[in-house]
Motif scaffolding. Structure first.
Motif, PDB file in Angstrom:
ATOM      1  N   SER A  89     -14.806  11.156  -6.638  1.00 47.39           N
ATOM      2  CA  SER A  89     -16.466  10.943  -7.397  1.00 47.39           C
ATOM      3  C   SER A  89     -15.500  11.231  -8.529  1.00 47.39           C
ATOM      4  O   SER A  89     -15.920  10.651  -9.868  1.00 47.39           O
ATOM      5  N   TYR A  90     -14.368  11.799  -8.919  1.00 44.40           N
ATOM      6  CA  TYR A  90     -13.762  12.214 -10.999  1.00 44.40           C
ATOM      7  C   TYR A  90     -12.438  11.517 -10.980  1.00 44.40           C
ATOM      8  O   TYR A  90     -12.368  11.654 -12.218  1.00 44.40           O
ATOM      9  N   THR A  91     -12.850  10.040 -10.135  1.00 42.34           N
ATOM     10  CA  THR A  91     -11.759   9.178 -10.370  1.00 42.34           C
ATOM     11  C   THR A  91     -12.215   7.856 -10.095  1.00 42.34           C
ATOM     12  O   THR A  91     -12.944   7.357 -10.044  1.00 42.34           O
ATOM     13  N   THR A  92     -11.349   7.253 -11.007  1.00 45.03           N
ATOM     14  CA  THR A  92     -12.197   5.327 -11.098  1.00 45.03           C
ATOM     15  C   THR A  92     -11.357   4.733 -10.200  1.00 45.03           C
ATOM     16  O   THR A  92     -10.650   3.403 -10.255  1.00 45.03           O
ATOM     17  N   ALA A  93      -9.275   5.509 -10.353  1.00 39.17           N
ATOM     18  CA  ALA A  93      -8.685   4.459  -8.963  1.00 39.17           C
ATOM     19  C   ALA A  93      -8.530   3.965  -8.405  1.00 39.17           C
ATOM     20  O   ALA A  93      -9.876   4.398  -7.701  1.00 39.17           O
ATOM     21  N   SER A  94      -8.365   2.324  -7.884  1.00 41.18           N
ATOM     22  CA  SER A  94      -7.957   1.661  -6.815  1.00 41.18           C
ATOM     23  C   SER A  94      -6.993   2.183  -6.025  1.00 41.18           C
ATOM     24  O   SER A  94      -6.601   3.366  -6.100  1.00 41.18           O
ATOM     25  N   TYR A  95      -7.805   2.173  -4.611  1.00 44.44           N
ATOM     26  CA  TYR A  95      -6.784   3.330  -3.944  1.00 44.44           C
ATOM     27  C   TYR A  95      -6.814   1.638  -2.727  1.00 44.44           C
ATOM     28  O   TYR A  95      -7.674   1.078  -1.994  1.00 44.44           O
ATOM     29  N   ASN A  96      -5.707   2.156  -2.011  1.00 50.13           N
ATOM     30  CA  ASN A  96      -5.336   1.283  -0.645  1.00 50.13           C
ATOM     31  C   ASN A  96      -5.890   1.800   0.469  1.00 50.13           C
ATOM     32  O   ASN A  96      -5.327   3.100   0.636  1.00 50.13           O
ATOM     33  N   TYR A  97      -6.369   1.167   1.556  1.00 55.61           N
ATOM     34  CA  TYR A  97      -7.006   1.743   2.948  1.00 55.61           C
ATOM     35  C   TYR A  97      -5.930   1.654   4.091  1.00 55.61           C
ATOM     36  O   TYR A  97      -5.604  -0.183   4.394  1.00 55.61           O
ATOM     37  N   LYS A  98      -4.875   2.311   4.662  1.00 53.83           N
ATOM     38  CA  LYS A  98      -3.666   1.776   5.917  1.00 53.83           C
ATOM     39  C   LYS A  98      -4.252   3.563   7.131  1.00 53.83           C
ATOM     40  O   LYS A  98      -3.848   3.866   6.413  1.00 53.83           O
ATOM     41  N   ASP A  99      -3.358   2.377   7.744  1.00 50.56           N
ATOM     42  CA  ASP A  99      -3.085   3.545   8.927  1.00 50.56           C
ATOM     43  C   ASP A  99      -4.652   4.945   8.979  1.00 50.56           C
ATOM     44  O   ASP A  99      -3.768   6.048   8.706  1.00 50.56           O
ATOM     45  N   TYR A 100      -5.268   4.746   8.351  1.00 52.16           N
ATOM     46  CA  TYR A 100      -6.770   5.682   8.464  1.00 52.16           C
ATOM     47  C   TYR A 100      -6.368   6.181   7.462  1.00 52.16           C
ATOM     48  O   TYR A 100      -6.953   7.621   6.894  1.00 52.16           O
ATOM     49  N   ARG A 101      -5.611   6.144   6.088  1.00 55.74           N
ATOM     50  CA  ARG A 101      -5.763   6.899   5.389  1.00 55.74           C
ATOM     51  C   ARG A 101      -5.651   6.074   3.700  1.00 55.74           C
ATOM     52  O   ARG A 101      -5.524   4.677   3.886  1.00 55.74           O
ATOM     53  N   TYR A 102      -6.624   6.955   3.394  1.00 59.91           N
ATOM     54  CA  TYR A 102      -6.773   6.124   1.387  1.00 59.91           C
ATOM     55  C   TYR A 102      -6.009   6.687   0.145  1.00 59.91           C
ATOM     56  O   TYR A 102      -5.354   8.105   0.305  1.00 59.91           O
ATOM     57  N   SER A 103      -5.519   5.781   0.158  1.00 59.07           N
ATOM     58  CA  SER A 103      -3.847   6.092  -1.136  1.00 59.07           C
ATOM     59  C   SER A 103      -4.133   5.698  -2.712  1.00 59.07           C
ATOM     60  O   SER A 103      -4.864   4.162  -2.731  1.00 59.07           O
ATOM     61  N   ILE A 104      -3.762   6.198  -2.947  1.00 62.68           N
ATOM     62  CA  ILE A 104      -3.359   5.835  -4.731  1.00 62.68           C
ATOM     63  C   ILE A 104      -2.542   5.899  -5.236  1.00 62.68           C
ATOM     64  O   ILE A 104      -1.432   7.035  -5.403  1.00 62.68           O
ATOM     65  N   ALA A 105      -1.902   5.375  -5.779  1.00 60.58           N
ATOM     66  CA  ALA A 105      -0.253   5.337  -5.940  1.00 60.58           C
ATOM     67  C   ALA A 105      -0.445   5.228  -7.148  1.00 60.58           C
ATOM     68  O   ALA A 105      -1.534   5.041  -8.580  1.00 60.58           O
ATOM     69  N   PHE A 106       0.337   6.712  -8.646  1.00 59.40           N
ATOM     70  CA  PHE A 106       0.887   6.312  -9.822  1.00 59.40           C
ATOM     71  C   PHE A 106       1.783   5.072 -10.280  1.00 59.40           C
ATOM     72  O   PHE A 106       2.882   5.318  -9.796  1.00 59.40           O
ATOM     73  N   HIS A 107       0.973   5.070 -12.077  1.00 62.26           N
ATOM     74  CA  HIS A 107       2.123   3.885 -12.337  1.00 62.26           C
ATOM     75  C   HIS A 107       2.565   4.680 -13.489  1.00 62.26           C
ATOM     76  O   HIS A 107       1.688   5.376 -13.673  1.00 62.26           O
TER      77      HIS A 107
END
Length: 444
Positions: free
Chosen positions: A426-444
């Motif tokens: 709800s509080y982030t606009t960061a894009s995420y990836n979905y893999k292995d049943y996980r939602y992931s966000i990488a920091f750049h």
């Protein structure tokens, strides 16, 4: 004498004829021979040496040691009466809660270090505080003052837990003696703990842990203790803010600063705060998060509301002007309890999350907080067991699980699949990836 002058003139002529390359000479004592060498070859030697150094540096950069750590965090671990009687074996007159974690332990074991909020005491049989006799069972008790069979410590260790936060509003449910006995049982199983202590020395000692070569400091605090007072002769017993007393808050912030200045790579603070069953953080939570980041926290793990609350990713400016990544998840929700969504009590208390954080340290570089991922979970119950399910995996491969999903359970899993990740983001606009049943966000 003429021979000497002739030799000096010859040196001068040779010197003038060399152009911009400076020449150097050696004259033997017997004046029989003159040797010359220029600075240019020396420059070439220097360049070769620099080249060797550059090559060495490049080789070293390729071989630089890279250290990585994944820390997983989960929310409230609570055992009500309904869990107690499901875990009891009359044939052996003993308890076991292995099946509580059977479907999610493989994910916990994938992390390097696993943290939970132990919102019960392990005080030993008949040592609990019984306020509601109807919730007592075989020497143990559920709500409102929890005392769970000590086998839970072993079950948690087997499931993959490495540390628990013990500072919460139920820490004194079984009297001060029960709080200390809880630590003893945790120690027997090799589970680390922060937030409650046996002595002033323990309380004053900053808990640091080196995991895969990366150093972490862990701290834990609670807003209060349900009205159970900390004994005057045991002020060290629990890290409590006494309902957000400013003196206590300052003491917490000072401890976080001490952790930051200790030379540790990362500071992780578990804090029990907020309003129960509220889906979003209150003003105290937001204010304390800001102050904890300013004091030096990198990660803030919230608990107490028993429902998921969103997380925020922060860019924090250090005193030296550099920035670092920070994360606060205001509430990790219930990981396991007997609470569930009903029409009379429409709170998402059966929904939790396995929240993972990744850290990296490259030789000669500052350590970095590199990303997060999370996996929604949901509590499932049938007459035999009450267990935690990895939501997406179950919905995709239900035949792999030894459970029968009725309409209610399937509906809760389907709801969780859509609700959990949307609410957490709800509080982030960061894009995420979905893999292995996980939602992931990488920091750049």
């Amino acid at each position: 004498m003429l021979k000497k002058r002739w030799l000096m003139m010859l040196v001068l002529i040779i010197s003038l004829s060399t152009g911009c390359d400076k020449q150097f000479y050696t004259i033997h004592q017997d004046h029989s021979k003159v040797e010359t060498f220029s600075q240019q070859p020396k420059k070439e030697v220097i360049n070769k040496e620099n080249s060797k150094k550059d090559t060495t540096i490049r080789e070293k950069s390729v071989k630089k040691e890279i250290k990585e750590v994944t820390i997983a965090a989960v929310g409230d671990i609570i055992f009500h009466k309904w869990q107690l009687w499901r875990g009891y074996d009359a044939a052996t007159d003993s308890f076991d809660f292995t099946d509580t974690f059977q479907y999610i332990q493989k994910y916990l074991h994938e992390a390097d270090y696993v943290i939970g909020n132990l919102e019960t005491t392990l005080a030993g049989k008949d040592n609990g505080r019984i306020l509601r006799p109807e919730n007592a069972y075989k020497g143990y008790v559920g709500f409102p003052c929890f005392n769970t069979p000590e086998i839970l410590a072993k079950n948690m260790k087997d499931a993959g837990f490495d540390m628990v936060s013990t500072a919460n509003n139920h820490a004194l449910d079984s009297h001060p003696e029960g709080a200390i006995q809880t630590l003893d049982y945790l120690d027997e199983q090799g589970i680390d703990h922060v937030g409650t202590y046996r002595s002033q020395e323990e309380a004053d000692t900053l808990f640091r842990k080196t995991i895969n070569g990366i150093d972490f400091a862990f701290l834990s605090y609670t807003y209060g203790t349900n009205g159970f007072e900390v004994p005057a002769d045991q002020p060290y017993l629990i890290n409590t803010l006494d309902m957000y007393n400013e003196v206590k808050i300052q003491a917490m912030l000072d401890k976080v600063r001490e952790a930051r200045e200790s030379g540790t790579d990362f500071v992780i603070v578990s804090i029990h705060f907020g309003n129960e069953y509220f889906n979003y953080p209150n003003v105290h939570q937001k204010n304390l998060a800001d102050r904890l980041f300013e004091a030096g926290a990198d990660v803030i793990l919230g608990s107490h509301p028993h429902v998921l609350q969103p997380f925020e990713i922060r860019d924090i400016v250090n005193d030296d002007g550099d920035t670092r990544k920070g994360l606060v998840i205001y509430s990790l929700g219930n990981f396991i309890s007997s609470q569930r969504y009903t029409k009379p009590y429409p709170s998402q208390t059966d929904i939790g999350v396995i929240f993972e954080m990744t850290f990296k340290k490259i030789e000669h570089h500052k350590p970095q907080f590199t990303g997060i991922s999370f996996m929604p979970t949901c509590t499932f119950r049938d007459p035999e067991k009450l267990t935690i399910l990895p939501v997406d995996e179950v919905l995709n491969h239900v035949s792999d699980f030894d459970i029968e999903l009725g309409d209610y359970s399937r509906g809760r899993l389907t709801f969780t699949q859509d609700y959990a990740y949307q609410h957490l983001l709800s509080y982030t606009t960061a894009s995420y990836n979905y893999k292995d049943y996980r939602y992931s966000i990488a920091f750049h």
